[in-house]
Every structure is written in structure tokens, then in C-alpha cells.
Design a protein around this motif. Structure first.
Motif, mmCIF file in Angstrom:
data_model
loop_
_atom_site.group_PDB
_atom_site.id
_atom_site.type_symbol
_atom_site.label_atom_id
_atom_site.label_comp_id
_atom_site.label_asym_id
_atom_site.label_seq_id
_atom_site.Cartn_x
_atom_site.Cartn_y
_atom_site.Cartn_z
ATOM 1 N N LEU A 146 42.522 36.378 38.313
ATOM 2 C CA LEU A 146 43.184 36.423 39.613
ATOM 3 C C LEU A 146 44.703 36.498 39.473
ATOM 4 O O LEU A 146 45.378 37.129 40.277
ATOM 5 N N ASN A 147 45.240 35.841 38.437
ATOM 6 C CA ASN A 147 46.687 35.871 38.256
ATOM 7 C C ASN A 147 47.163 37.205 37.685
ATOM 8 O O ASN A 147 48.300 37.624 37.930
ATOM 9 N N HIS A 148 46.314 37.845 36.894
ATOM 10 C CA HIS A 148 46.671 39.111 36.251
ATOM 11 C C HIS A 148 45.518 40.103 36.434
ATOM 12 O O HIS A 148 44.836 40.469 35.479
ATOM 13 N N PRO A 149 45.273 40.523 37.674
ATOM 14 C CA PRO A 149 44.088 41.351 37.921
ATOM 15 C C PRO A 149 44.098 42.678 37.174
ATOM 16 O O PRO A 149 43.045 43.145 36.730
ATOM 17 N N ALA A 150 45.256 43.323 37.015
ATOM 18 C CA ALA A 150 45.290 44.621 36.338
ATOM 19 C C ALA A 150 44.853 44.495 34.883
ATOM 20 O O ALA A 150 44.143 45.362 34.362
ATOM 21 N N ALA A 151 45.273 43.421 34.216
ATOM 22 C CA ALA A 151 44.886 43.211 32.817
ATOM 23 C C ALA A 151 43.379 42.975 32.705
ATOM 24 O O ALA A 151 42.711 43.497 31.812
ATOM 25 N N PHE A 155 37.068 47.473 32.416
ATOM 26 C CA PHE A 155 36.885 48.921 32.359
ATOM 27 C C PHE A 155 36.572 49.376 30.938
ATOM 28 O O PHE A 155 35.632 50.154 30.715
ATOM 29 N N ILE A 156 37.335 48.915 29.959
ATOM 30 C CA ILE A 156 37.106 49.303 28.561
ATOM 31 C C ILE A 156 35.702 48.892 28.127
ATOM 32 O O ILE A 156 34.995 49.645 27.453
ATOM 33 N N TYR A 157 35.296 47.698 28.530
ATOM 34 C CA TYR A 157 33.949 47.232 28.166
ATOM 35 C C TYR A 157 32.876 48.106 28.797
ATOM 36 O O TYR A 157 31.888 48.484 28.150
ATOM 37 N N SER A 158 33.042 48.434 30.071
ATOM 38 C CA SER A 158 31.955 49.047 30.841
ATOM 39 C C SER A 158 31.945 50.572 30.820
ATOM 40 O O SER A 158 30.947 51.183 31.216
ATOM 41 N N PHE A 159 33.030 51.206 30.349
ATOM 42 C CA PHE A 159 33.087 52.660 30.423
ATOM 43 C C PHE A 159 31.900 53.344 29.745
ATOM 44 O O PHE A 159 31.321 54.280 30.318
ATOM 45 N N PRO A 160 31.486 52.960 28.539
ATOM 46 C CA PRO A 160 30.326 53.630 27.932
ATOM 47 C C PRO A 160 29.059 53.507 28.768
ATOM 48 O O PRO A 160 28.229 54.427 28.786
ATOM 49 N N VAL A 161 28.896 52.370 29.457
ATOM 50 C CA VAL A 161 27.738 52.195 30.335
ATOM 51 C C VAL A 161 27.770 53.249 31.435
ATOM 52 O O VAL A 161 26.762 53.913 31.725
ATOM 53 N N HIS A 162 28.934 53.424 32.042
ATOM 54 C CA HIS A 162 29.081 54.411 33.112
ATOM 55 C C HIS A 162 28.934 55.826 32.565
ATOM 56 O O HIS A 162 28.255 56.669 33.154
ATOM 57 N N ALA A 174 34.941 38.257 38.605
ATOM 58 C CA ALA A 174 36.037 38.274 39.567
ATOM 59 C C ALA A 174 36.607 39.666 39.787
ATOM 60 O O ALA A 174 37.263 39.914 40.813
ATOM 61 N N VAL A 175 36.363 40.578 38.856
ATOM 62 C CA VAL A 175 36.883 41.951 39.012
ATOM 63 C C VAL A 175 35.754 42.951 39.273
ATOM 64 O O VAL A 175 35.942 44.152 39.138
ATOM 65 N N GLY A 176 34.576 42.464 39.642
ATOM 66 C CA GLY A 176 33.548 43.360 40.159
ATOM 67 C C GLY A 176 32.431 43.746 39.236
ATOM 68 O O GLY A 176 31.518 44.456 39.651
ATOM 69 N N ILE A 177 32.430 43.329 37.966
ATOM 70 C CA ILE A 177 31.301 43.592 37.080
ATOM 71 C C ILE A 177 30.261 42.520 37.343
ATOM 72 O O ILE A 177 30.369 41.385 36.862
ATOM 73 N N ARG A 178 29.262 42.885 38.165
ATOM 74 C CA ARG A 178 28.243 41.936 38.619
ATOM 75 C C ARG A 178 26.878 42.608 38.490
ATOM 76 O O ARG A 178 26.422 43.300 39.402
ATOM 77 N N ASP A 224 43.189 46.592 44.709
ATOM 78 C CA ASP A 224 44.431 47.334 44.478
ATOM 79 C C ASP A 224 44.642 47.591 42.985
ATOM 80 O O ASP A 224 45.110 48.669 42.587
ATOM 81 N N ALA A 225 44.287 46.599 42.173
ATOM 82 C CA ALA A 225 44.448 46.765 40.721
ATOM 83 C C ALA A 225 43.544 47.874 40.198
ATOM 84 O O ALA A 225 43.963 48.698 39.380
ATOM 85 N N TRP A 226 42.310 47.912 40.662
ATOM 86 C CA TRP A 226 41.399 48.998 40.271
ATOM 87 C C TRP A 226 41.959 50.349 40.720
ATOM 88 O O TRP A 226 42.026 51.304 39.940
ATOM 89 N N SER A 227 42.352 50.458 41.961
ATOM 90 C CA SER A 227 42.802 51.741 42.518
ATOM 91 C C SER A 227 44.070 52.247 41.841
ATOM 92 O O SER A 227 44.212 53.442 41.591
ATOM 93 N N SER A 228 44.983 51.337 41.538
ATOM 94 C CA SER A 228 46.272 51.752 40.978
ATOM 95 C C SER A 228 46.225 52.051 39.492
ATOM 96 O O SER A 228 47.109 52.735 38.970
#
Length: 430
Positions: free
Chosen positions: A7-12, A18-25, A224-228, A244-248
Motif C-alpha cells: 500500500l505504501n509503494h503500490p508501483a513497486a 507483474f513479473i511473477y504473473s506475466f508467464p501465466v498470462h 493487495a495488488v489484485g493477484i487473487r 493507478d499504479a497498474w495503469s501508469s
């Protein structure tokens, strides 16, 4: 849990997720394209085997850095409701392999000439929840996921050998163990550029498969960042600053995957580079896993094949068709199957494809007929755009512009695996 950090550093935290989940996608997007998009020219339903019947040439522009050595066979397996039986005919010592990739793109099993031999075989492909009776004569491959990509390769010795390989393909069968199971379809439509759709597809696939038990804390931190796993519409449950962090950052995160992370590329002699020891079995190296998924989806483990690439000569200058080069290979390349050297033109966007030429030659190797060798058995390959004055036997035609080279070693021996074998550089002649 790392919720406070998230929550304090959502972009990080978004980038980590994202790096973890990209191969899944990435793999799920390919599954959807090939097994559910009926308009796709290679559409094949889940649990059905598809064979490519032609060697790739300069007209093949779908996959970058194609090969001209093997025909591919592929199936998108769903093992949730039942096991599958894969039967292979006698390959008569021909090189082949069938790799099985989990949802994270790890090679979780491989059958073939190196691992199981070339005699006729039947395999029971069982998912993590399967319990039943194994048919007589079948060997069990227990797979850790329900969703599995099976990718096969069959060696072809040129166009004249295609008929023999087609006969082998026709003799391969893949069928359900019983007729009651119905493969599931993905409900989320891939849309890589949309973080909302990205999360929907990733969460659907994660929910369809058992998760690695040792990564439970990691998944807790990603919540907290949507990987559920298994949750649809996670995007709408996120805090505004996380959305916003995801979109930006999403487009920049995607673009970053074209750059190899530290430790991914290893020098293999002069300008040649190859992959790390854990290629295809990535462990916790999620950055390497994501990069390979982006630039080389379906990579084999190094014990099965090693690929080296270069786009510069011995002086470090870019390879270009306006010059002529000589590449001298030793007489005894350390492989137990075969090796080949492929030539690729480099397009303005950085992709690599075969180049049209008068010989119709896109690669040469230990199976190329008519090669002229030196007295010590070494092979001098001529790399140039214009026809060599001394003849075509050892000519690998180059495009008029920039090009790169890839050498493939199948069933590499110890000298390749321990990196003591070093590839020589191309020497510029003019």
C-alpha cells in the motif's frame, strides 16, 4: 505479509506481481488464441493434437527466430476432469522430444530420444487430482497442473524427409482415458494492454490449478495488488492508488521484458551468448522466467537443447550483408543428436526471420549434404549476401542488411553443458 509495503509503494509491488504473473498470462493468452479463437488459422480445440506439416522458411513471420530443423506438434491439455493417453510409434533413433510446460512455463516433464528412448511407447498424462487404473503397458507422467502445454519436436532431414515425418505424425495418437471428461474453456478474454483484463485472465488460470505450496506467502503479499487466484473482477476491489499504479506502469512493465535481466545471458565464446543453467526450470528466478516467456516462449531445458546467438563479428562490429564473413566450426561438435546454424535478417523492430535466397537455404549443420570440410574435419562456413566465387557448398546466404546467427545443439554433451566448449566468432573477410 507485505500488505503495508504494497500500500505504501503500490508501483513497486505491482511490478513484482507483474513479473511473477506475466508467464501465466502469456501462456494462457496463447492457449486462448490457439484453442478457443476459431478464426485462428491453427485453431485446435483443447486435448487435441495438432501437427505442423511444413518446415518454416522466409515466409514464416509469426514467431521470431524460427527453426528449419524440426516439425512441431502441440496440444493444449486440460487434465482437470480426466487423464489423457499419448501413444508414440517407433522413431527408429530419430531425434524427437515432447516437453510438458506448467502454467508458469516451467518444463515439468520431457519425453524423447534423450530421456526415454525411441521405441514405441504409451504414456498416461495425469493431472494432480487424478486417481484411477493405469492401462496395461502405459507409463504414468504425473503433472503438477491441470492446464499443460505439450510441445513436441520431430527432426526433419530436409524437404525430401517430410513424407517420413508425416507418417510418424499420423501414427501419434492423443485421446482421453475415458469419454466422460469435457475440457474447460477460458472465460476471460486476453487483452494484454489492459490491466483489468490482465488480472482477470491471470486469476482465472491460477484458480484452475494447484498453486506452489512454498509460495503461499508470496500470494498473500500479491493480494493487495489484485493477484487473487480464482477471483473474477479483482480490479474493481482494488484501492484507487493501486489501480493507478497498474495503469501508469503497465506499458512500461511490458516493454521492460524485452531487455534481459542481469544473469540471464551467459557468454559462450567471444560474442556468442546463451541462456542460464536453469533455463526452462526457472525456480524462483521470476525475472528470467518473464523475459524468456516474452522472447522465447516454450524454451527447452539446457540438457535437451542449447541455443547460442550473436549479431557481431570477432571485432565486435554488427554483422551486415554488405560484408563477407567466414565462420570456422570444429570437426567434432559435442552433441549426441544434431546441430544447426541458422541465419536471420533483423527487422527494424528487432525481430528475426529467415531471409529469402536463391538456394532456399536458411540453416546448415551436420546433416547438410555436400559440405566441404578441411583436412582436420573443420567446417568453414561462408556468410555473405552475394554468391561466393568458390562455390555454394558451404554458403549460408545472408540478407542485404543486418543479420544475426543462432546455433542450436540438440542433446548437448558435457563440454556444452559445462560451458567449456566455446563458439568461434565470424571473421570479416571484406
Amino acid at each position: 505479509m507485505n500488505d503495508r509495503l504494497s500500500l505504501n509503494h503500490p508501483a513497486a509491488k505491482v511490478r513484482e506481481a507483474f513479473i511473477y504473473s506475466f508467464p501465466v498470462h502469456d501462456l494462457a493468452q496463447s492457449r486462448w488464441e490457439y484453442s478457443q479463437k476459431t478464426a485462428h488459422p491453427q485453431y485446435t480445440p483443447p486435448n487435441v493434437l495438432r501437427h505442423n506439416r511444413a518446415l518454416l522458411d522466409h515466409r514464416a513471420r509469426t514467431v521470431t527466430t524460427p527453426n528449419n530443423d524440426t516439425l512441431y506438434s502441440s496440444a493444449w491439455l486440460d487434465l482437470a476432469d480426466g487423464a489423457m493417453l499419448l501413444s508414440l510409434p517407433d522413431m527408429h533413433d530419430r531425434y524427437f522430444s515432447f516437453a510438458f510446460l506448467d502454467i508458469f512455463t516451467n518444463n515439468v516433464a520431457c519425453i524423447g530420444r534423450r530421456t526415454t528412448g525411441t521405441a514405441a511407447q504409451t504414456w498416461l498424462l495425469a493431472g494432480p487430482g487424478w486417481h484411477g487404473t493405469v492401462p496395461h503397458g502405459a507409463e504414468v507422467i504425473r503433472l503438477s497442473c491441470n492446464d499443460v502445454w505439450m510441445l513436441g519436436r520431430l527432426l526433419v532431414d530436409g524437404e525430401e524427409d517430410l513424407g517420413n515425418v508425416h507418417a510418424i505424425q499420423d501414427a501419434i495418437t492423443l485421446r482421453p482415458l475415458d469419454s466422460t471428461g469435457v475440457p474447460r474453456l477460458l472465460q476471460s478474454v486476453p487483452q494484454e494492454s489492459s490491466p483489468e483484463h490482465y488480472l482477470d485472465l491471470v486469476n482465472e488460470v491460477l484458480g484452475r490449478n494447484p498453486l506452489p505450496p512454498h509460495e503461499s506467502e508470496l500470494f498473500e503479499s500479491f493480494e493487495a495488488v489484485g493477484i487473487r487466484p480464482g477471483q473474477k473482477g479483482a480490479w474493481h476491489m482494488l484501492d484507487p492508488d493501486v489501480r493507478d499504479a497498474w495503469s501508469s506502469t503497465h506499458q512500461a512493465n511490458l516493454a521492460s521484458l524485452t531487455v534481459p535481466p542481469p544473469g540471464t545471458r551467459h557468454t559462450a565464446g567471444g560474442s556468442w551468448t546463451g541462456g542460464p543453467d536453469h533455463l526452462g526450470r526457472f525456480g524462483a528466478d521470476y525475472a528470467c522466467r518473464a523475459f524468456v516467456s516474452m522472447v522465447g516462449l516454450g524454451a527447452l531445458e539446457r540438457e535437451e537443447a542449447i541455443y547460442l546467438t550473436t549479431q557481431t563479428d570477432e571485432a565486435g562490429m554488427p554483422l551486415h550483408g554488405s560484408h563477407a564473413y567466414r565462420l570456422t566450426l570444429p570437426g567434432n561438435v559435442p552433441v549426441d543428436a544434431f546441430w544447426s546454424l541458422s541465419m536471420y535478417e533483423i527487422t527494424p523492430d528487432g525481430r528475426r526471420f529467415f531471409t529469402e535466397n536463391t538456394l532456399g537455404r536458411y540453416a546448415l549443420g551436420d546433416r547438410t549434404p555436400g559440405l566441404s570440410r578441411q583436412a582436420d574435419g573443420s567446417l568453414e562456413v561462408l556468410l555473405q549476401h552475394a554468391r561466393p566465387q568458390g562455390g555454394e557448398a558451404n554458403w549460408l546466404p545472408a540478407p542485404a542488411g543486418p543479420f544475426s546467427l543462432t546455433v542450436r545443439f540438440y542433446q548437448p554433451r558435457k563440454d556444452l553443458l559445462d560451458r567449456s566448449f566455446l563458439m568461434p566468432d565470424a571473421v570479416r573477410l571484406r
